[in-house]
Design an enzyme around this catalytic site. Structure first.
Site, PDB file in Angstrom:
ATOM      1  N   ARG A   1       0.862  -1.175   0.000  1.00  0.00           N
ATOM      2  CA  ARG A   1       0.000   0.000   0.000  1.00  0.00           C
ATOM      3  C   ARG A   1       0.902   1.230   0.000  1.00  0.00           C
ATOM      4  O   ARG A   1       2.058   1.166   0.408  1.00  0.00           O
ATOM      5  CB  ARG A   1      -0.899   0.002   1.231  1.00  0.00           C
TER       6      ARG A   1
ATOM      7  N   LYS B   1      -1.730  -2.670   7.718  1.00  0.00           N
ATOM      8  CA  LYS B   1      -3.160  -2.557   8.006  1.00  0.00           C
ATOM      9  C   LYS B   1      -3.553  -3.627   9.023  1.00  0.00           C
ATOM     10  O   LYS B   1      -3.214  -4.791   8.876  1.00  0.00           O
ATOM     11  CB  LYS B   1      -3.967  -2.716   6.722  1.00  0.00           C
TER      12      LYS B   1
ATOM     13  N   HIS C   1      -3.170   2.746  -5.319  1.00  0.00           N
ATOM     14  CA  HIS C   1      -3.706   1.420  -5.026  1.00  0.00           C
ATOM     15  C   HIS C   1      -3.904   0.608  -6.303  1.00  0.00           C
ATOM     16  O   HIS C   1      -3.942  -0.621  -6.252  1.00  0.00           O
ATOM     17  CB  HIS C   1      -5.029   1.543  -4.275  1.00  0.00           C
TER      18      HIS C   1
ATOM     19  N   ARG D   1      -1.088  -1.702  -6.697  1.00  0.00           N
ATOM     20  CA  ARG D   1      -1.225  -2.885  -5.835  1.00  0.00           C
ATOM     21  C   ARG D   1      -2.192  -3.891  -6.460  1.00  0.00           C
ATOM     22  O   ARG D   1      -1.924  -5.098  -6.467  1.00  0.00           O
ATOM     23  CB  ARG D   1      -1.718  -2.438  -4.461  1.00  0.00           C
TER      24      ARG D   1
ATOM     25  N   HIS E   1      -3.631  -9.802   3.281  1.00  0.00           N
ATOM     26  CA  HIS E   1      -5.070  -9.918   3.483  1.00  0.00           C
ATOM     27  C   HIS E   1      -5.371 -10.913   4.602  1.00  0.00           C
ATOM     28  O   HIS E   1      -4.763 -11.982   4.669  1.00  0.00           O
ATOM     29  CB  HIS E   1      -5.757 -10.394   2.198  1.00  0.00           C
TER      30      HIS E   1
ATOM     31  N   TYR F   1      -9.379 -10.608  -7.318  1.00  0.00           N
ATOM     32  CA  TYR F   1      -8.466 -10.435  -8.445  1.00  0.00           C
ATOM     33  C   TYR F   1      -8.622 -11.524  -9.489  1.00  0.00           C
ATOM     34  O   TYR F   1      -8.128 -11.375 -10.606  1.00  0.00           O
ATOM     35  CB  TYR F   1      -7.023 -10.374  -7.935  1.00  0.00           C
TER      36      TYR F   1
END
Length: 334
Positions: free
Chosen positions: A152, A177, A283, A286, A309, A318
């Protein structure tokens, strides 16, 4: 507007210290719980906006009708996105539960806005190459790092010199995150440019020591536990700002990391030069990283780990943006 918390600001004697104002108390509790500066600024802004929208009445005097009206007004009159409305709700939940210490059952019944499910914008490999070719200098290096590692933007800008391991060809993301650490690869093509960046940081670090700057910012209580660490090269930002600045939380004059707005402007300029009409943000790089890895046949669990994640379902989005069209199905026309 900054209401006193507790006895309404009434004191028994002039010598008694004034009770902290409400917004100051919001800031204090957020810092105690190690919320980021951006979260602090957002929550304080929402609490202030909520108070002003209700005639500067103290939140203790307000109830579910006022909260629901405020949130509904954001959607109907302000036309804000679902994510913005949910952020406002989170700020009010924090205000009542953590600052005022009030458990209000009706807050649990306030419905969060449903966020629409969007398919992420992804660049084709040729577009990504064209975009990076239109950039130069540090913006090129940061853009290449985001596309080459899946970081990120703020994870990239907050890298410290010690987080790049050239011997193992890996990058350690600290406090990403959700407060999680993870490791990702270091692209071999970026080894030399990053080594040159470290040397540049070394020069700036020496200049700041001579100038008497207060050293780099350290998270949590590390500055007290290791008082000399803030002057060590390893803790310096990998992408430092061009100038010294004053820390908004403590007032110390030090060198912060590069502002994300600097990269955003460079990215916008590069998109125009490259002739890319898609809405591209940091982003997007990414998203493109993840999609191109899946296209190359890498396991989705591996991609999940690299992206950080928590749930593989987040990574599965994706698989819907591969370069064969919707859901990867081949059209009968072809």
């Amino acid at each position: 507007m900054d209401y006193p918390v507790g006895n309404g600001g009434v004191t028994d004697a002039p010598a008694t210290p004034r009770a902290p104002r409400l917004l100051d108390e919001v800031r204090r509790t957020l810092r105690v719980k190690h919320y980021s500066l951006r979260t602090e600024q957002a929550y304080v802004a929402w609490v202030r906006r909520f108070i002003l929208a209700n005639g500067k009445r103290h939140p203790r005097e307000l109830g579910p009708a006022e909260v629901e009206a405020f949130l509904s007004g954001l959607a109907t009159q302000g036309n804000v996105a679902a994510a913005t409305q949910n952020q406002a709700l989170s700020a009010l939940l924090y205000l009542y539960r953590e600052v005022l210490g009030t458990e209000l059952p009706w807050l649990d019944r306030v419905v969060r806005a449903k966020r629409p499910r969007r398919v992420p914008t992804v660049l084709a490999r040729e577009e990504a190459a064209r975009l990076l070719a239109a950039m130069e200098g540090r913006p090129w290096l940061i853009g290449s790092l985001l596309y080459g590692t899946g970081l990120r933007l703020m994870e990239g800008l907050r890298l410290r010199v010690k987080d790049v391991d050239f011997a193992r060809n890996e990058i350690v993301v600290r406090d990403g995150k959700g407060g999680k650490d993870r490791r990702t690869m270091l692209p071999r093509s970026l080894v030399e440019p990053l080594q040159r960046e470290v040397e540049r940081v070394r020069v700036l670090h020496a200049q700041d020591r001579v100038a008497g700057a207060d050293g780099v910012w350290l998270p949590h209580a590390l500055a007290r536990k290791y008082p000399r660490a803030k002057f060590e090269l390893g803790w310096c930002w990998l992408f430092p700002a061009a100038k010294l600045s004053r820390d908004p939380r403590g007032g110390a004059v030090r060198r912060h990391h590069l502002d994300d707005a600097v990269f955003a402007r460079a990215l916008k300029t590069a998109c125009a030069r490259a002739g890319i009409v898609k809405p591209v943000s940091a982003h997007t790089l990414r998203h493109s990283f993840a999609t191109h890895l899946i296209e190359a046949g890498y396991d989705i669990r591996t991609v999940q780990e690299l992206l950080g994640h928590k749930d593989v379902a987040t990574t599965q989005v994706y698989t819907h943006v591969l370069n064969r069209g919707g859901l990867g199905v081949r059209s009968p026309l072809d």
